[in-house]
Design a protein around this motif. Structure first.
Motif, PDB file in Angstrom:
ATOM      1  N   ILE A 356       7.546 -14.696  45.009  1.00  0.00           N
ATOM      2  CA  ILE A 356       6.282 -13.955  44.857  1.00  0.00           C
ATOM      3  C   ILE A 356       6.532 -12.623  44.161  1.00  0.00           C
ATOM      4  O   ILE A 356       5.789 -12.227  43.254  1.00  0.00           O
ATOM      5  N   VAL A 357       7.597 -11.922  44.577  1.00  0.00           N
ATOM      6  CA  VAL A 357       7.937 -10.657  43.923  1.00  0.00           C
ATOM      7  C   VAL A 357       8.275 -10.898  42.458  1.00  0.00           C
ATOM      8  O   VAL A 357       7.894 -10.119  41.578  1.00  0.00           O
ATOM      9  N   GLY A 358       8.987 -11.980  42.179  1.00  0.00           N
ATOM     10  CA  GLY A 358       9.315 -12.322  40.802  1.00  0.00           C
ATOM     11  C   GLY A 358       8.075 -12.537  39.955  1.00  0.00           C
ATOM     12  O   GLY A 358       8.010 -12.114  38.796  1.00  0.00           O
ATOM     13  N   LEU A 359       7.082 -13.195  40.545  1.00  0.00           N
ATOM     14  CA  LEU A 359       5.817 -13.417  39.834  1.00  0.00           C
ATOM     15  C   LEU A 359       5.121 -12.091  39.535  1.00  0.00           C
ATOM     16  O   LEU A 359       4.591 -11.889  38.433  1.00  0.00           O
ATOM     17  N   VAL A 360       5.141 -11.180  40.504  1.00  0.00           N
ATOM     18  CA  VAL A 360       4.568  -9.842  40.292  1.00  0.00           C
ATOM     19  C   VAL A 360       5.291  -9.136  39.149  1.00  0.00           C
ATOM     20  O   VAL A 360       4.662  -8.530  38.276  1.00  0.00           O
ATOM     21  N   ASN A 361       6.622  -9.232  39.136  1.00  0.00           N
ATOM     22  CA  ASN A 361       7.402  -8.590  38.074  1.00  0.00           C
ATOM     23  C   ASN A 361       7.095  -9.168  36.698  1.00  0.00           C
ATOM     24  O   ASN A 361       6.873  -8.425  35.732  1.00  0.00           O
ATOM     25  N   VAL A 362       7.105 -10.493  36.610  1.00  0.00           N
ATOM     26  CA  VAL A 362       6.882 -11.142  35.308  1.00  0.00           C
ATOM     27  C   VAL A 362       5.496 -10.799  34.761  1.00  0.00           C
ATOM     28  O   VAL A 362       5.355 -10.355  33.605  1.00  0.00           O
ATOM     29  N   LEU A 363       4.477 -11.015  35.585  1.00  0.00           N
ATOM     30  CA  LEU A 363       3.108 -10.740  35.131  1.00  0.00           C
ATOM     31  C   LEU A 363       2.887  -9.257  34.882  1.00  0.00           C
ATOM     32  O   LEU A 363       2.277  -8.864  33.877  1.00  0.00           O
ATOM     33  N   GLY A 364       3.397  -8.429  35.811  1.00  0.00           N
ATOM     34  CA  GLY A 364       3.199  -6.990  35.681  1.00  0.00           C
ATOM     35  C   GLY A 364       3.891  -6.427  34.455  1.00  0.00           C
ATOM     36  O   GLY A 364       3.275  -5.723  33.646  1.00  0.00           O
ATOM     37  N   TYR A 365       5.181  -6.735  34.306  1.00  0.00           N
ATOM     38  CA  TYR A 365       5.920  -6.174  33.184  1.00  0.00           C
ATOM     39  C   TYR A 365       5.393  -6.677  31.840  1.00  0.00           C
ATOM     40  O   TYR A 365       5.354  -5.929  30.864  1.00  0.00           O
ATOM     41  N   TYR A 366       4.997  -7.942  31.794  1.00  0.00           N
ATOM     42  CA  TYR A 366       4.517  -8.464  30.509  1.00  0.00           C
ATOM     43  C   TYR A 366       3.136  -7.900  30.160  1.00  0.00           C
ATOM     44  O   TYR A 366       2.963  -7.249  29.119  1.00  0.00           O
ATOM     45  N   PHE A 367       2.166  -8.141  31.033  1.00  0.00           N
ATOM     46  CA  PHE A 367       0.788  -7.778  30.692  1.00  0.00           C
ATOM     47  C   PHE A 367       0.541  -6.275  30.799  1.00  0.00           C
ATOM     48  O   PHE A 367      -0.151  -5.694  29.952  1.00  0.00           O
ATOM     49  N   TYR A 371      -0.420  -3.929  27.552  1.00  0.00           N
ATOM     50  CA  TYR A 371      -1.728  -3.290  27.413  1.00  0.00           C
ATOM     51  C   TYR A 371      -1.757  -1.828  27.834  1.00  0.00           C
ATOM     52  O   TYR A 371      -2.646  -1.078  27.429  1.00  0.00           O
ATOM     53  N   PHE A 372      -0.798  -1.396  28.679  1.00  0.00           N
ATOM     54  CA  PHE A 372      -0.822  -0.011  29.165  1.00  0.00           C
ATOM     55  C   PHE A 372       0.469   0.745  28.858  1.00  0.00           C
ATOM     56  O   PHE A 372       0.696   1.822  29.402  1.00  0.00           O
ATOM     57  N   ASP A 373       1.322   0.172  28.007  1.00  0.00           N
ATOM     58  CA  ASP A 373       2.578   0.823  27.608  1.00  0.00           C
ATOM     59  C   ASP A 373       3.452   1.131  28.825  1.00  0.00           C
ATOM     60  O   ASP A 373       3.522   0.341  29.746  1.00  0.00           O
ATOM     61  N   ILE A 374       4.073   2.294  28.841  1.00  0.00           N
ATOM     62  CA  ILE A 374       5.028   2.619  29.900  1.00  0.00           C
ATOM     63  C   ILE A 374       4.350   2.766  31.257  1.00  0.00           C
ATOM     64  O   ILE A 374       4.977   2.538  32.305  1.00  0.00           O
ATOM     65  N   GLN A 375       3.064   3.133  31.267  1.00  0.00           N
ATOM     66  CA  GLN A 375       2.341   3.237  32.535  1.00  0.00           C
ATOM     67  C   GLN A 375       2.329   1.893  33.257  1.00  0.00           C
ATOM     68  O   GLN A 375       2.398   1.831  34.497  1.00  0.00           O
ATOM     69  N   GLY A 376       2.277   0.824  32.499  1.00  0.00           N
ATOM     70  CA  GLY A 376       2.275  -0.504  33.097  1.00  0.00           C
ATOM     71  C   GLY A 376       3.575  -0.812  33.815  1.00  0.00           C
ATOM     72  O   GLY A 376       3.584  -1.454  34.872  1.00  0.00           O
ATOM     73  N   ALA A 377       4.689  -0.336  33.260  1.00  0.00           N
ATOM     74  CA  ALA A 377       5.989  -0.540  33.909  1.00  0.00           C
ATOM     75  C   ALA A 377       6.062   0.220  35.227  1.00  0.00           C
ATOM     76  O   ALA A 377       6.597  -0.280  36.223  1.00  0.00           O
ATOM     77  N   LEU A 378       5.512   1.439  35.258  1.00  0.00           N
ATOM     78  CA  LEU A 378       5.536   2.250  36.472  1.00  0.00           C
ATOM     79  C   LEU A 378       4.669   1.630  37.567  1.00  0.00           C
ATOM     80  O   LEU A 378       5.053   1.582  38.746  1.00  0.00           O
ATOM     81  N   ILE A 379       3.503   1.152  37.174  1.00  0.00           N
ATOM     82  CA  ILE A 379       2.616   0.489  38.144  1.00  0.00           C
ATOM     83  C   ILE A 379       3.296  -0.745  38.725  1.00  0.00           C
ATOM     84  O   ILE A 379       3.229  -1.007  39.933  1.00  0.00           O
ATOM     85  N   THR A 380       3.963  -1.497  37.888  1.00  0.00           N
ATOM     86  CA  THR A 380       4.646  -2.708  38.336  1.00  0.00           C
ATOM     87  C   THR A 380       5.736  -2.392  39.351  1.00  0.00           C
ATOM     88  O   THR A 380       5.929  -3.131  40.323  1.00  0.00           O
ATOM     89  N   LYS A 381       6.476  -1.288  39.156  1.00  0.00           N
ATOM     90  CA  LYS A 381       7.529  -0.911  40.100  1.00  0.00           C
ATOM     91  C   LYS A 381       6.969  -0.661  41.499  1.00  0.00           C
ATOM     92  O   LYS A 381       7.558  -1.082  42.499  1.00  0.00           O
ATOM     93  N   ILE A 382       5.817   0.008  41.580  1.00  0.00           N
ATOM     94  CA  ILE A 382       5.213   0.277  42.888  1.00  0.00           C
ATOM     95  C   ILE A 382       4.693  -1.010  43.508  1.00  0.00           C
ATOM     96  O   ILE A 382       4.924  -1.286  44.702  1.00  0.00           O
ATOM     97  N   LEU A 383       3.987  -1.818  42.729  1.00  0.00           N
ATOM     98  CA  LEU A 383       3.445  -3.080  43.246  1.00  0.00           C
ATOM     99  C   LEU A 383       4.551  -3.998  43.746  1.00  0.00           C
ATOM    100  O   LEU A 383       4.449  -4.587  44.830  1.00  0.00           O
ATOM    101  N   ALA A 384       5.625  -4.118  42.975  1.00  0.00           N
ATOM    102  CA  ALA A 384       6.727  -4.998  43.356  1.00  0.00           C
ATOM    103  C   ALA A 384       7.392  -4.513  44.642  1.00  0.00           C
ATOM    104  O   ALA A 384       7.724  -5.313  45.525  1.00  0.00           O
TER     105      ALA A 384
END
Length: 408
Positions: A356-367, A371-384
């Protein structure tokens, strides 16, 4: 429970982590100044690729050996397991090196960089990264916390001292020095633990059996969770550039101690967890209090620290670090419960959570990055981090309920 002894080990390992952080800060200061943002990003990209390859090729064997060691008290059998670990590293290292060399012929077109030759000639260093990661597991399993602490400190110390004597440096020399220091340290520790290679066929049978029942399940989970964490740097490189890779990975490095606080407690208590029915309340309160105090201190100290130690071009790391720190603490608490489940052989729970965490990482980091540049990577770190903590905690509670029902 001999909590006093464990407390000494916790502070020993955490102290080693703090020293390692200080050394890491020194290393990052010198490497960022000597290499600059772009080349520093190239160096971190090389590291992330090797880390990803190591996760792919281990197949869970090192997890299995670690768990066998946690339940083994016979010194001769322990050293036989050490020997089997070394042989596994040699075998996997060969295939990993071939994979990296093959990757070197294509990666430049995919990521628009000039690192093909770097991967081609230095891919063999993956041997020592495999050895380093396997030692982390087996030293945890055999409760050799002292050697584990040294493994955290010595490579960075050697690398840092080497940098002080250099006036100029490029990515190739940086890679050679970094992994050379790792090679020297890991080989010293191998000598110190005195592995035995007798009756290795019987030992391999034990490992294979354990791997089918436990290790491979954790490996699949690691492939889903740990490997997909590396996708952050990979997708940043693909959608943005290696300069942003450097900023992102530097922030993660700075936040590592916050992640390691609860993780270190779990590592230290790992052998005790094998025969415990639950995590002691004192351990949870101690870990929570230390983590909270550390985050508060981190939040206020990160500004003067970065401004004092790093060039003006790296000030964005302050913002990245404050956000990533939250995800790091959550992930660290997840590791505490993960270690308990790991010691209990609950590979299925760990694997399912990791998927499940892997799915969050894949979808979060890709999308999100797309669409949100580096902000998207930061959001993904918190969600994961949040998802990982919740899943490991729920798994821990499920295990407790099942144990209570069985006892009843």
């Amino acid at each position: 429970m001999r909590f006093n002894k464990n407390l000494v080990q916790i502070f020993s390992l955490y102290g080693a982590t703090i020293v390692s952080l200080m050394l890491g800060v020194g290393v990052s200061i010198l490497t960022t100044r000597l290499l600059g943002p772009e080349k520093y990003g190239d160096f971190k990209f090389f590291q992330m690729v090797l880390n990803l390859v190591v996760v792919i090729f281990t197949l869970g064997v090192f997890y299995s050996i670690s768990r066998l060691l946690a339940h083994e008290n016979n010194e001769f059998e322990i050293k036989n397991l050490y020997g089997a670990n070394i042989l596994m590293v040699i075998l996997y290292g060969f295939f990993a090196t071939v994979c990296i060399i093959g990757f070197s012929f294509f990666q430049g077109d995919w990521f628009d960089n000039n690192l093909n030759v770097l991967f081609r000639y230095f891919g063999i260093l993956v041997f020592f990264l495999l050895l380093n990661n396997s030692l982390i597991q087996i030293l945890q399993g055999s409760n050799r916390i002292g050697l584990l602490s040294l493994l955290k400190i010595i490579p960075s110390s050697i690398f840092l001292v080497s940098l002080f004597f250099l006036e100029r440096i490029d990515v190739r020399l940086t890679v050679a020095l970094f992994y050379g220091a790792m090679a020297f340290t890991t080989l010293l520790i191998v000598v110190a633990i005195k592995p035995i290679f007798s009756d290795y066929k019987t030992v391999f049978k034990r490992i294979i059996k354990e791997n089918k029942e436990f290790g491979f399940k954790v490996y699949i989970g690691s492939l889903a969770a740990v490997a997909t964490q590396s996708l952050g740097a990979i997708f940043i490189s693909y959608f943005l550039n290696n300069k942003m890779v450097g900023f992102f990975t530097l922030a993660i490095t700075i936040c590592t101690p916050l992640l390691m606080i609860p993780s270190i407690v779990g590592t230290t208590m790992f052998k005790k967890f094998a025969n415990a029915t639950k995590i002691d309340a004192k351990v949870l309160w101690f870990t929570g209090g230390l983590s909270l105090a550390s985050y508060i201190g981190f939040y206020f100290l990160i500004v003067p620290t970065v401004n004092l130690l790093y060039p003006n071009g790296f000030t964005d790391v302050i913002y990245y670090s404050r956000i990533i720190a939250l995800g790091s603490i959550l992930h660290g608490f997840g590791d505490l419960f993960n270690r308990f489940l790991y010691a209990k052989g609950k590979g299925s729970i760990i694997r399912n959570g990791a998927f499940i965490v892997g799915l969050v990482n894949v979808l979060g980091y890709y999308f999100f990055i797309k669409y949100f540049d580096i902000q998207g990577a930061l959001i993904t770190k918190i969600l994961a981090g949040m998802v990982y903590f919740l899943l490991m905690f729920i798994g821990y509670k499920i295990f407790q309920n099942q144990s209570t029902t069985f006892e009843y």
